[in-house]
Design a protein around this motif. Structure first.
Motif, short mmCIF file in Angstrom:
data_model
loop_
_atom_site.label_atom_id
_atom_site.label_comp_id
_atom_site.label_asym_id
_atom_site.label_seq_id
_atom_site.Cartn_x
_atom_site.Cartn_y
_atom_site.Cartn_z
N VAL A 181 0.84 -1.21 0.00
CA VAL A 181 0.00 0.00 0.00
C VAL A 181 0.87 1.25 0.00
O VAL A 181 0.54 2.24 -0.65
CB VAL A 181 -0.95 -0.01 1.21
N GLN A 189 -5.37 0.10 -2.04
CA GLN A 189 -5.45 -0.30 -0.64
C GLN A 189 -6.50 -1.38 -0.41
O GLN A 189 -6.24 -2.39 0.24
CB GLN A 189 -5.76 0.92 0.23
N ALA A 193 -5.71 -5.36 0.81
CA ALA A 193 -6.19 -5.83 2.11
C ALA A 193 -7.14 -7.01 1.94
O ALA A 193 -7.08 -7.99 2.70
CB ALA A 193 -6.87 -4.69 2.85
N ALA A 212 -2.77 -1.77 6.43
CA ALA A 212 -3.18 -1.06 5.21
C ALA A 212 -3.29 0.44 5.47
O ALA A 212 -2.87 1.26 4.63
CB ALA A 212 -4.51 -1.62 4.71
#
Length: 489
Positions: A181, A189, A193, A212
């Motif tokens: 990220v 992002q 994740a 994240a």
């Protein structure tokens, strides 16, 4: 489909991978022609019961490496050793050499390594690179940094890259998420994740979401849009801003304590600068005071001397804990808040142990920033009677900060070099600067609080006597300052 970027960056490394792939294709074609010839020969009366390949080497059976359940974390399965390669020969699972070789870390001067767009080949390539990095004793952090950069330069889907790194056991999943990220930004992002969560145990949800979020904060810091001191520093260092001689310098060390307990020797006065506790959550006026102080140090305390010149005993130097990775950003944004907090906490402990509870409380509860000047390259006094000039700038008006920086950032006369009088001279220059009373401030209830504290006495050896002498001098200094008189000797 490969873009022109692939061709321009690949160089001989991509050619090597293509050559290996082409070699495999040619081998398959040759084997096909040979098989056809043997079959035709069998029809012509040769030994029809001879199977193709009987005289060839035995081909080992191929087995797929065990994969954990999609919800199971990489550290919760016994299949760790098998996972770094997607396809392994069956005897390789017993500990034989990996069939693939990493090339990213073997030649630092080679062109960037580009990874395959095919997910299965990508996982095998990434796993090979991670194995190579471990065999070369490359740190997980340095290896991950290089791998993530190569994945993005290869235009690999961030989620696929994340999966390849996790399955390749390249680093802990939270570190992988944070780094992916940090280099990819807000637009990737969510997908990063989500993929990491699919490969991890349910209880890892909070850790991955935090990683994240930290990665996004780091992305903003690296892109110059950070809002202040960082708590995600990776390259802790000390920035030196001398009043004369050498230019601004950055000093790193493998041990954090060495940065402020064994600073570069040779300067006349060392002033360590520390931010207040929870600096990112301070009121706007306190934030502005911090920002202005670091702007003044960066602007006016930096000399244009020879970067190779050594320290000078007649020079004062500001020392500021920073993250070297953020070099080029405004100094306020480079400050490593975690290192600053570490320095401040250790100083508070030493002050309490030497009977300076009131001053310790100011450093613990004040908004800051704080300046601590010493004659030796060590923030911590280490003994009762060691000289220190402590400035608590909590509540000090921004309009006074230029005067403060100017008072510290001056060359030291030869008659004062290495002597406590050089610290007293700094205090005397700031005699007329007043700070408003703070509810968190120290030990003396006055309408105009004292914010400068000169500690130390060379003539006292006992702990109790040293503390008493320091407090006595402090009281005299308070009285003289309130009367607007020169400090008592």
């Amino acid at each position: 489909m490969e873009t022109p970027l692939h061709h321009s960056l690949a160089g001989p490394v991509r050619w090597l991978r293509r050559y290996r792939a082409a070699g495999r294709a040619r081998s398959v074609a040759a084997c096909g022609v040979l098989g056809l010839a043997v079959s035709l020969a069998g029809c012509a009366g040769t030994r029809p019961n001879l199977s193709v390949g009987t005289a060839s080497e035995r081909v080992p059976p191929v087995a797929r490496a065990a994969e954990p359940p999609r919800w199971q974390g990489i550290d919760e399965t016994v299949a760790d050793d098998a996972r770094p390669s997607t396809l392994l020969a069956a005897d390789a699972l017993a500990g034989a050499a990996r069939p693939a070789e990493g090339i990213l870390f073997n030649d630092p001067g080679a062109p960037p390594v580009l990874f395959s767009q095919d997910p299965e080949i990508l996982r095998a390539e990434v796993a090979a690179e991670c194995l190579s990095a471990r065999s070369m004793s490359i740190s997980a952090r340095d290896g991950l940094d290089a791998l993530v950069a190569s994945l993005y330069s290869s235009v690999i889907d961030p989620a696929e890259g994340t999966e390849a790194l996790i399955l390749g056991n390249c680093a802990p999943p939270v570190d992988i998420v944070r780094e992916m990220v940090a280099k990819g930004g807000e637009q990737v992002q969510g997908s990063i994740a989500e993929r990491a969560l699919a490969l991890s145990a349910p209880r890892a949800l909070r850790a991955i979401e935090t990683a994240a979020a930290d990665g996004l904060t780091r992305h903003r810091e690296l892109s110059g849009s950070g809002s202040g001191p960082t708590r995600l520093a990776r390259d802790h260092a000390m920035a030196y801003f001398p009043s004369a001689g050498s230019a601004v310098r950055i000093e790193s060390s493998s041990g954090l304590d060495r940065l402020y307990r064994r600073a570069v020797s040779g300067f006349g006065v060392y002033t360590f600068v520390m931010v207040g506790p929870n600096v990112e959550r301070l009121a706007q006026t306190d934030q502005a005071r911090h920002q202005e102080l670091f702007r003044l140090v960066e602007t006016y305390a930096a000399v244009g001397g020879d970067a190779e010149a050594g320290p000078r005993p007649d020079a004062h130097v500001f020392l500021i804990p920073v993250d070297a990775e953020l070099g080029g950003m405004p100094l306020f944004n480079q400050v490593a808040a975690d290192l600053s907090d570490r320095m401040r906490r250790q100083l508070i402990e030493e002050l309490r142990g030497q009977g300076e509870a009131g001053l310790a409380t100011r450093l613990q509860k004040g908004a800051g920033p704080f300046l601590v000047a010493a004659l030796e390259p060590n923030l911590l006094p280490g003994r009762v009677g060691a000289f220190r000039l402590v400035a608590d700038l909590s509540g000090l008006g921004i309009e006074h900060l230029y005067t403060v920086v100017d008072a510290f950032d001056r060359d030291i006369g030869p008659e004062l070099a290495g002597r406590p009088e050089s610290l007293a001279a700094i205090r005397d220059r700031l005699r007329d600067v007043r700070a408003p009373q703070s509810s968190n401030a120290g030990t003396v209830a006055t309408s105009e609080s004292v914010w400068l504290f000169l500690l130390g006495d060379p003539g006292e050896s006992g702990a109790g006597a040293g503390a008493g002498a320091a407090i006595g001098r402090l009281m005299l200094g308070v009285a003289d300052l309130l009367k607007n008189k020169p400090p008592s000797a």
